[in-house]
Enzyme design. Structure first.
Site, mmCIF file in Angstrom:
data_model
loop_
_atom_site.group_PDB
_atom_site.id
_atom_site.type_symbol
_atom_site.label_atom_id
_atom_site.label_comp_id
_atom_site.label_asym_id
_atom_site.label_seq_id
_atom_site.Cartn_x
_atom_site.Cartn_y
_atom_site.Cartn_z
ATOM 1 N N HIS A 2 -5.226 -0.983 5.906
ATOM 2 C CA HIS A 2 -4.911 -0.225 7.133
ATOM 3 C C HIS A 2 -5.963 -0.327 8.238
ATOM 4 O O HIS A 2 -6.517 0.684 8.664
ATOM 5 C CB HIS A 2 -4.625 1.248 6.809
ATOM 6 N N HIS B 80 -10.859 0.505 1.646
ATOM 7 C CA HIS B 80 -10.500 1.441 2.713
ATOM 8 C C HIS B 80 -11.738 1.499 3.607
ATOM 9 O O HIS B 80 -12.729 2.133 3.236
ATOM 10 C CB HIS B 80 -10.156 2.784 2.060
ATOM 11 N N ASP C 142 1.107 2.499 3.731
ATOM 12 C CA ASP C 142 0.195 3.590 3.343
ATOM 13 C C ASP C 142 0.988 4.897 3.183
ATOM 14 O O ASP C 142 0.534 5.975 3.594
ATOM 15 C CB ASP C 142 -0.946 3.767 4.353
ATOM 16 N N HIS D 230 2.776 14.339 0.670
ATOM 17 C CA HIS D 230 2.094 15.600 0.340
ATOM 18 C C HIS D 230 3.128 16.725 0.352
ATOM 19 O O HIS D 230 4.140 16.617 1.045
ATOM 20 C CB HIS D 230 1.055 15.950 1.416
ATOM 21 N N HIS E 92 1.222 5.277 -2.048
ATOM 22 C CA HIS E 92 0.689 6.274 -2.977
ATOM 23 C C HIS E 92 1.883 6.909 -3.692
ATOM 24 O O HIS E 92 2.687 7.582 -3.050
ATOM 25 C CB HIS E 92 -0.130 7.318 -2.221
ATOM 26 N N LEU E 93 1.977 6.663 -4.994
ATOM 27 C CA LEU E 93 3.108 7.218 -5.750
ATOM 28 C C LEU E 93 2.737 8.536 -6.442
ATOM 29 O O LEU E 93 3.608 9.204 -6.982
ATOM 30 C CB LEU E 93 3.623 6.199 -6.773
ATOM 31 N N ARG E 94 1.457 8.864 -6.430
ATOM 32 C CA ARG E 94 0.941 10.192 -6.849
ATOM 33 C C ARG E 94 1.040 10.495 -8.343
ATOM 34 O O ARG E 94 0.423 11.444 -8.806
ATOM 35 C CB ARG E 94 1.644 11.323 -6.087
ATOM 36 N N ASP F 251 -9.074 3.354 -2.879
ATOM 37 C CA ASP F 251 -8.443 3.880 -1.661
ATOM 38 C C ASP F 251 -8.225 5.385 -1.728
ATOM 39 O O ASP F 251 -7.969 5.959 -2.779
ATOM 40 C CB ASP F 251 -7.107 3.204 -1.380
ATOM 41 N N HIS G 33 0.831 -1.209 0.000
ATOM 42 C CA HIS G 33 0.000 0.000 0.000
ATOM 43 C C HIS G 33 0.865 1.259 0.000
ATOM 44 O O HIS G 33 1.316 1.713 1.049
ATOM 45 C CB HIS G 33 -0.896 -0.036 1.246
HETATM 46 ZN ZN LIG Z 1 -6.879 4.338 2.697
#
Ligand SMILES: [Zn+2]
Length: 458
Positions: free
Chosen positions: A241, A188, A329, A333, A71-73, A161, A69
């Protein structure tokens, strides 16, 4: 995916490979991207020409870590993270494979976006990327995405997610269709009608700070719903998560019923509590100005940090296998999104580079055996990946040479500014952790190294 330009012999390391029940000193030979040999001692005479020799004394060699899990954006939020910076952060954290969430712009809801992500990953440092496709078109929660097309392109599961699949009928359909493809739906779990966008856990600290609370029951009602939908559809369900004691109990009972349910927990939910929202106060010259603030927005995350009782229940669940895997996760940002009020701040922690060190706290405390931690970061994730994980998570001879070298006793100060990730926010800012990845090898290629004689290959 990667090519080995050289063979590598790691000599005299402590080899921890839960896939073989192994924890002993030995030598590990990597040849042409695969584990060539694993033995108590490998003699010089048997080595390929030009073999790189690495002194492994003081290092632990384990299968490369797998993160279910992140986030590579990219595409769409390259100011938060790019695939290249995210994979650099992964390598520094010891991860050789990451599964990336589809809440990009455009979202990963069709084959062309999967292709794009895989192409950008190939251009990066070699860390393997397994993309997760959307459950719904544009993550809008209305119509199912083209799941078959996504699966053909290489998606390893489906998730909206960032948001839950709030509509139970859509979740039921998703489990049916994904189940037909042999792939999991990764939800999620958050009932938005109950969590109401609240920025932190509902409890003592939220009362004290005068912030709205996100109650445990908002997670648990959706975990319960998803488990029953899993039961009637037979589709595979993975719960992202999970963060509460109640969720651990629900998953435990689902597994006792024999349902195809798996679950993950994050390093932050396992090691931190809602108290961290009040701001950590590190000693010494690096104490952050946040020390004097009422709260620390870098501890804002969704689901929120919970109570000590919840963290202990998660740890118990991780130990007895109710929780299959640790997943970061990782949610980068830009810094400005955290330099605002707690309500306005973005949710998420930049987690790839601190995950192992944070989890080692549990090992040093005697609460989690090292071999079990490694299991939950290597074999455990394969419960979700199924055959997409074939050849990963093991140092057996012939497996892909995905190897993480760690130093268990290295003490290091967490400084977000030093992260490779563009996400510099961590509630662990200024904290000293003990335990760190020393080198990360993917398919025989060195993606990260802080070990003498082992050089990162372009
Ligand atoms: Zn999530």
């Amino acid at each position: 995916m990667t090519t080995a330009t050289n063979s590598i012999l790691i000599r005299g390391a402590r080899i921890v490979d839960p896939s073989q029940g192994m924890d002993r000193a030995g030598d590990l030979l990597i040849v042409e991207g695969r584990i060539g040999k694993l033995a108590p001692a490998i003699r010089d005479g048997n080595l390929p020409k030009g073999c790189i020799l690495v002194d492994g004394v003081g290092l632990v060699a384990c299968p490369g870590f797998i993160d279910l899990h992140v986030h590579l954006r990219e595409p769409g939020y390259e100011d938060h993270e790019t695939i290249a910076t995210g994979l650099e952060a992964a390598a520094r954290g010891g991860f050789t494979t990451v599964c990336c969430m589809p809440n990009t712009r455009p979202a990963i809801d069709n084959a062309s976006v999967v292709d794009y992500v895989l192409r950008r990953a190939r251009e990066a440092n070699g860390v393997r990327v397994l993309p997760i496709g959307c459950v719904s078109k544009e993550r809008a929660g209305q119509q199912l995405a083209e799941m078959w097309e996504l699966a053909q392109a290489g998606a390893i599961g489906f998730s909206d997610d960032g948001s839950p699949v709030a509509n139970p009928h859509l979740m039921r359909q998703a489990l049916l269709y994904a189940g037909g493809l042999g792939l999991p739906v990764i939800n999620h779990p958050e009932d938005p009608g109950l969590s109401r966008n609240a920025p932190m856990n509902e409890g003592r600290v939220s009362n004290r700070l005068g912030l709205a609370g996100w109650p445990a029951v908002a997670e648990e009602t959706m975990v319960a719903r998803d488990i029953e939908l899993c039961a009637i559809t037979g589709g595979r369900l993975h719960l992202a998560h999970i963060s509460t004691a109640g969720s651990v109990e629900l998953v435990r009972r689902a597994k006792e019923r024999g349902l195809p349910v798996t679950a993950e927990a994050t390093p932050h939910h396992l090691t931190l509590t809602e108290e961290w929202v009040r701001g950590h106060a590190p000693d010494g010259p690096l104490a952050s100005p946040l020390t004097y603030a009422a709260y620390d927005t870098s501890a804002k995350v969704n689901p929120p940090l919970r109570t000590r009782r919840d963290a202990e229940a998660l740890l118990a669940g991780l130990r007895d296998g109710v929780i299959d895997a640790v997943a970061t996760d990782h949610a980068p940002h830009p810094v400005t999104t955290k330099l605002v009020t707690f309500d306005e701040a973005a949710s998420g922690i930049s987690g790839l580079e601190t995950a192992f060190g944070a989890l080692m706290t549990l090992v040093h405390r005697g609460d989690l055996p090292l071999s079990m931690l490694v299991e939950r970061m290597t074999q455990g994730p394969l419960h979700l990946l199924g055959e997409r994980g074939n050849g990963l998570g093991s140092l057996r001879e012939g497996s892909a040479a995905d190897v993480t070298l760690v130093r268990l006793d290295e003490e290091w100060l967490v400084r977000g500014a030093d992260f490779a990730s563009k996400g510099k926010h961590t509630p662990l800012e200024g904290v000293t952790l003990k335990g760190r990845a020393a080198a990360t090898i993917v398919g025989g290629r060195v993606a990260y190294s802080a070990v003498g004689g082992l050089v990162v290959r372009e």
